[in-house]
Design an enzyme around this catalytic site. Structure first.
Site, mmCIF file in Angstrom:
data_model
loop_
_atom_site.group_PDB
_atom_site.id
_atom_site.type_symbol
_atom_site.label_atom_id
_atom_site.label_comp_id
_atom_site.label_asym_id
_atom_site.label_seq_id
_atom_site.Cartn_x
_atom_site.Cartn_y
_atom_site.Cartn_z
ATOM 1 N N ASN A 111 0.536 7.783 -1.305
ATOM 2 C CA ASN A 111 0.121 6.589 -0.381
ATOM 3 C C ASN A 111 -1.335 6.040 -0.854
ATOM 4 O OD1 ASN A 111 2.330 6.899 1.358
ATOM 5 N ND2 ASN A 111 1.025 8.582 2.735
ATOM 6 N N LYS A 146 -4.317 4.438 -3.424
ATOM 7 C CA LYS A 146 -4.765 3.700 -4.274
ATOM 8 C C LYS A 146 -4.568 4.042 -5.693
ATOM 9 C CE LYS A 146 -7.891 0.271 -5.569
ATOM 10 N NZ LYS A 146 -7.013 -0.963 -5.959
ATOM 11 N N LYS A 189 -1.460 3.283 -8.116
ATOM 12 C CA LYS A 189 -0.275 3.437 -8.671
ATOM 13 C C LYS A 189 -0.122 2.160 -9.763
ATOM 14 C CE LYS A 189 1.351 3.582 -4.522
ATOM 15 N NZ LYS A 189 0.186 3.700 -3.692
ATOM 16 N N THR A 190 -0.252 1.023 -9.123
ATOM 17 C CA THR A 190 0.020 -0.167 -9.827
ATOM 18 C C THR A 190 -0.998 -0.565 -10.992
ATOM 19 O OG1 THR A 190 1.368 -1.148 -8.095
ATOM 20 C CG2 THR A 190 0.321 -2.530 -10.044
ATOM 21 N N THR A 191 -2.385 -0.253 -10.521
ATOM 22 C CA THR A 191 -3.544 -0.138 -11.496
ATOM 23 C C THR A 191 -3.067 0.723 -12.754
ATOM 24 O OG1 THR A 191 -4.651 -0.387 -9.789
ATOM 25 C CG2 THR A 191 -5.722 0.123 -11.750
ATOM 26 N N ARG A 193 -2.330 -0.117 -22.945
ATOM 27 C CA ARG A 193 -2.534 0.845 -24.069
ATOM 28 C C ARG A 193 -1.242 0.623 -25.169
ATOM 29 N NH1 ARG A 193 -3.353 6.873 -21.511
ATOM 30 N NH2 ARG A 193 -5.614 6.579 -21.364
ATOM 31 N N PHE A 243 12.387 -10.809 -0.826
ATOM 32 C CA PHE A 243 11.522 -9.770 -0.240
ATOM 33 C C PHE A 243 10.144 -10.107 -0.261
ATOM 34 C CE2 PHE A 243 9.247 -5.996 0.152
ATOM 35 C CZ PHE A 243 9.840 -5.557 1.476
ATOM 36 N N TRP A 278 6.456 -8.868 2.241
ATOM 37 C CA TRP A 278 6.306 -8.126 3.500
ATOM 38 C C TRP A 278 6.626 -8.852 4.679
ATOM 39 C CZ3 TRP A 278 6.897 -3.058 2.565
ATOM 40 C CH2 TRP A 278 6.211 -2.643 1.617
ATOM 41 N N GLU A 292 6.847 -1.273 -7.892
ATOM 42 C CA GLU A 292 7.358 -1.102 -6.429
ATOM 43 C C GLU A 292 8.905 -0.968 -6.123
ATOM 44 O OE1 GLU A 292 4.417 -0.838 -4.993
ATOM 45 O OE2 GLU A 292 2.830 -2.060 -5.952
HETATM 46 P P1 ATP Z 1 -3.143 -0.700 -6.782
HETATM 47 O O1 ATP Z 1 -2.324 -1.973 -7.081
HETATM 48 O O2 ATP Z 1 -4.434 -1.069 -6.239
HETATM 49 O O3 ATP Z 1 -2.974 0.007 -8.005
HETATM 50 P P2 ATP Z 1 -0.984 0.844 -5.363
HETATM 51 O O4 ATP Z 1 -0.211 0.333 -6.317
HETATM 52 O O5 ATP Z 1 -1.511 2.294 -5.607
HETATM 53 O O6 ATP Z 1 -2.551 0.080 -5.522
HETATM 54 P P3 ATP Z 1 0.275 -0.186 -3.235
HETATM 55 O O7 ATP Z 1 0.953 0.522 -2.239
HETATM 56 O O8 ATP Z 1 1.463 -0.919 -4.241
HETATM 57 O O9 ATP Z 1 -0.773 0.527 -3.808
HETATM 58 O O10 ATP Z 1 -0.405 -1.383 -2.474
HETATM 59 C C1 ATP Z 1 -0.861 -2.586 -2.933
HETATM 60 C C2 ATP Z 1 -2.038 -3.247 -2.379
HETATM 61 O O11 ATP Z 1 -2.395 -2.470 -1.108
HETATM 62 C C3 ATP Z 1 -3.235 -3.164 -3.344
HETATM 63 O O12 ATP Z 1 -4.060 -4.368 -2.963
HETATM 64 C C4 ATP Z 1 -3.932 -1.796 -2.816
HETATM 65 O O13 ATP Z 1 -5.170 -2.109 -3.241
HETATM 66 C C5 ATP Z 1 -3.743 -1.747 -1.418
HETATM 67 N N1 ATP Z 1 -3.695 -0.385 -0.979
HETATM 68 C C6 ATP Z 1 -3.394 0.695 -1.803
HETATM 69 N N2 ATP Z 1 -3.359 1.990 -1.250
HETATM 70 C C7 ATP Z 1 -3.947 1.421 0.158
HETATM 71 C C8 ATP Z 1 -3.775 2.327 1.217
HETATM 72 N N3 ATP Z 1 -3.800 3.506 1.113
HETATM 73 N N4 ATP Z 1 -4.234 1.575 2.367
HETATM 74 C C9 ATP Z 1 -4.472 0.261 2.429
HETATM 75 N N5 ATP Z 1 -4.340 -0.429 1.324
HETATM 76 C C10 ATP Z 1 -3.992 0.105 0.133
HETATM 77 MG MG MG Z 2 1.447 -0.896 -5.982
#
Ligand code: ATP
Ligand code: MG
Length: 199
Positions: free
Chosen positions: A39, A41, A43-45, A53, A94, A96, A131
């Protein structure tokens, strides 16, 4: 030598032999399956960091983004000119906001076809399925199809799967699983997602 210095030296010597053993034991070379889930933040970063890389060494990378609602993305803006990068985004369906099972499933299947092409191309060094976990969760894509494509991919190809609640079978197949754990997130304090930081 003080006590502390000699304790430190012994500890470092032990650590080095431990690391050397592990390095010697790691003899296999092949593409990996990585899962970034949880949960928190990042993952995508982390996936885009790995794409950078890959491109840095002149290898080819393909990114498939399974949620259209998250299409804005600074890394893609920065890397788009690199001829070794291809990006495939779920065209319609899709987000949200709109959830219509039929059109969502169609959109998902269409972009999955792009994913399958990448997963069968030995020239592609890294494939990111961003995702995709939600597609499996909602039943827009079935796990058997994904499992088969992953299992039959070229041996040198690495795949990164991102998203919360990763399917058990993906976790079992993966070589590396990282769970981003949320300790705190700014969003919960009412802070908006920030351009160039969150996307
Ligand atoms: P990021 O893209 O920043 O690496 P993520 O891929 O881990 O985040 P996702 O679940 O894909 O997270 O969420 C995408 C968006 O929601 C991003 O803008 C991210 O900053 C935000 N986000 C990530 N984790 C959370 C959280 N725990 N609560 C609220 N918003 C979140
Ligand atoms: Mg993500």
């Amino acid at each position: 030598m003080t006590d502390r210095q000699s304790r430190h030296r012994n500890a470092m010597r032990n650590l080095k032999s431990h690391v050397d053993e592990k390095v010697a034991a790691a003899t296999e070379q092949r593409g990996l399956l990585l899962v970034f889930t949880g949960n928190g933040k990042g993952k995508t970063t982390a996936a885009w960091g790995t794409v950078t890389r890959t491109l840095g060494y002149g290898y080819r990378a393909g990114v498939v983004q399974f949620i259209k609602g998250m299409w804005e993305c600074g890394e893609r803006e920065r890397l788009a000119d690199d001829a070794n990068l291809s990006v495939h985004i779920m065209a319609t369906g899709f987000t949200w906001e709109t959830q219509n099972r039929e059109s969502d499933t169609q959109a998902c299947q269409a972009v999955w076809a792009d994913a399958e092409r990448l997963l069968s191309d030995p020239e592609v060094y890294l494939v990111v399925l961003d995702e995709i976990t939600y597609m499996l969760k909602f039943g827009y894509l079935d796990i058997a199809t994904v499992r088969e494509a992953l299992a039959n991919r070229p041996a040198e190809q690495t795949v990164i799967v991102t998203g919360r609640n990763a399917h058990r079978e993906l976790l079992d197949m993966a070589d590396t699983v990282t769970e981003m754990q949320e300790v705190r997130h700014a969003f919960n304090a009412g802070l908006q997602a920030r351009r160039g930081i969150d996307y």
